[in-house]
Design a protein around this motif. Structure first.
Motif, PDB file in Angstrom:
ATOM      1  N   SER A  31       6.186 129.092  81.917  1.00 27.01           N
ATOM      2  CA  SER A  31       6.381 128.745  80.507  1.00 27.01           C
ATOM      3  C   SER A  31       7.450 127.785  80.318  1.00 27.01           C
ATOM      4  CB  SER A  31       6.871 130.013  80.039  1.00 27.01           C
ATOM      5  OG  SER A  31       5.805 130.883  80.039  1.00 27.01           O
ATOM      6  N   ASP A  54      -0.523 133.840  77.642  1.00 26.20           N
ATOM      7  CA  ASP A  54      -0.053 134.959  78.593  1.00 26.20           C
ATOM      8  C   ASP A  54       0.031 136.308  77.727  1.00 26.20           C
ATOM      9  OD1 ASP A  54       1.309 136.795  80.239  1.00 26.20           O
ATOM     10  OD2 ASP A  54       2.900 135.202  80.425  1.00 26.20           O
ATOM     11  N   SER A  59       5.842 133.759  75.967  1.00 28.84           N
ATOM     12  CA  SER A  59       7.405 133.493  76.056  1.00 28.84           C
ATOM     13  C   SER A  59       7.658 131.984  75.623  1.00 28.84           C
ATOM     14  CB  SER A  59       7.958 133.940  77.252  1.00 28.84           C
ATOM     15  OG  SER A  59       7.329 133.475  78.239  1.00 28.84           O
ATOM     16  N   ASP A 128      -0.328 127.763  78.543  1.00 31.21           N
ATOM     17  CA  ASP A 128       0.626 128.356  79.450  1.00 31.21           C
ATOM     18  C   ASP A 128      -0.204 129.766  79.854  1.00 31.21           C
ATOM     19  OD1 ASP A 128       2.807 129.393  80.725  1.00 31.21           O
ATOM     20  OD2 ASP A 128       3.637 130.296  78.899  1.00 31.21           O
TER      21      ASP A 128
HETATM   22 MG   LIG Z   1       5.333 132.669  81.294  1.00 29.05          MG
END
Ligand SMILES: [Mg+2]
Ligand SMILES: Nc1ncnc2c1ncn2[C@@H]1O[C@H](COP(=O)(O)OP(=O)(O)OP(=O)(O)O)[C@@H](O)[C@H]1O
Length: 244
Positions: A31, A54, A59, A128
Motif C-alpha cells: 500500500s 484490499d 489502508s 492496491d
Molecule cells: Mg496494504
C-alpha cells in the motif's frame, strides 16, 4: 450474464493503463508503494486514479491522510480528488458494514464498486491489492483485463516463496507482469534477483528500509520527502510501463 459486467467495461474504457500492486505477504509495503507511485505519477503531470481493493484491510486512505472526503453520487459514483489523485476505496463501500466481507460478498462488492465508479479519463489507475492471490485477486484479474501486475517483495525467504507462487500463477493465467520491487532492504544481497531469475521478469528496483517512513503516515507531502519516495520515483522514471 450479469449486466454489471458490461458496465464495468464501459467504466474502465478511458483508462490508458491499469497497474495492480500485489505481493505475497502482508505488511511488506504494497500500500505504501501503491500510494507513493500514484502521488509520483500525479506529480509528473499524469491523470491518476488510486483504487484500494484490499477488502481485508484497506489502508491507502490512512497512508495519504484522506479523511472527511467522500465520493459524490452522480449517475454512478464520482471518486473524490485528493492530492491530484482520483481516489476510490472499498472503505467507502464497507463504511456501514463493520463485519468483514466473505466469499461471494467480496466478489459482489468488487463488481459493484467497479460498476459504479466513474473514473472518466485517466492515464494510470493504480490498484492496491490484498496480500497473496485469493479470490479477490482472481476476480480482479477477470474483471479488469489487461491490468499489469507489479509485485512487491522483501528479501525474506518466507515472502520470496509466496512471491514465486504468485509469479507462477500470473504466468499461468497469462497476466502481464511488469516486474518486482524489493522493499525494506536492510542487507546487501542479490537473493531476490536470483530467486526471480527463472520467471524472466525484471527487478525494477530496490527500496531500502526507511526508518522515517512511519512518521509520514497520514501526510502525503511528508511522504513525498522521504528516501522511500525518492526510491519509488527512481523506479517510476526507469520503468517503461510508467511511460505512456
Ligand atoms: Mg496494504
Ligand atoms: N521501505 C520501508 N521502510 C520502512 N518501513 C516501511 C517500508 N515500506 C513499508 N513500510 C512500513 O511497513 C508498514 C506496512 O506497510 P504497508 O501497509 O504499505 O504494507 P502492505 O503490504 O500494504 O500491508 P497489508 O498486507 O496489510 O496490506 C507500514 O507501517 C509502512 O510504513
Amino acid at each position: 450474464m450479469d449486466p454489471r459486467l458490461e458496465i464495468i467495461g464501459e467504466r474502465l474504457k478511458d483508462i490508458k493503463r491499469s497497474i495492480a500492486i500485489s505481493g505475497g505477504k502482508g505488511g511488506i509495503g504494497k500500500s505504501s508503494v501503491a500510494s507513493t507511485i500514484a502521488l509520483t505519477l500525479s506529480s509528473l503531470g499524469h491523470k491518476v486514479g488510486l483504487l484500494d481493493l484490499d477488502f481485508y484491510g484497506p489502508s491507502t486512505h490512512v497512508i495519504l491522510g484522506i479523511t472527511g472526503i467522500y465520493p459524490q453520487e452522480e449517475k454512478g459514483i464520482v471518486p473524490p480528488e485528493v492530492h491530484g489523485i482520483k481516489f476510490m476505496s472499498i472503505i467507502y463501500y464497507a463504511r456501514d458494514n463493520p463485519s468483514p466481507l466473505r466469499g461471494a460478498d467480496v466478489s459482489n462488492a468488487m463488481i459493484e464498486l467497479l460498476a459504479i465508479t466513474r473514473w472518466g479519463q485517466l492515464d494510470f489507475l493504480i490498484v492496491d491489492m490484498p496480500p497473496g492471490i485469493g479470490d479477490a485477486t482472481l476476480d480482479m484479474i477477470r474483471l479488469m483485463k489487461k491490468t499489469g501486475f507489479l509485485i512487491v517483495t522483501t528479501q525474506s525467504k518466507v515472502t520470496l516463496e509466496t512471491v514465486k507462487k504468485i509469479l507462477e500463477m500470473l504466468k499461468e493465467l497469462e497476466v502481464p507482469i511488469i516486474g518486482v520491487i524489493e522493499n525494506m532492504k536492510m542487507l546487501k544481497s542479490s537473493s531476490v534477483r536470483e530467486q526471480i531469475r527463472e520467471f524472466d521478469v525484471p527487478l525494477l528496483g530496490e527500496i531500502d528500509f526507511d526508518k522515517n517512513l512511519e512518521a509520514s503516515t497520514g501526510d502525503a507531502n511528508q511522504l513525498l520527502q522521504t528516501d522511500f519516495a525518492q526510491s519509488v520515483r527512481r523506479i517510476v522514471l526507469s520503468t517503461p510501463e510508467f511511460k505512456l
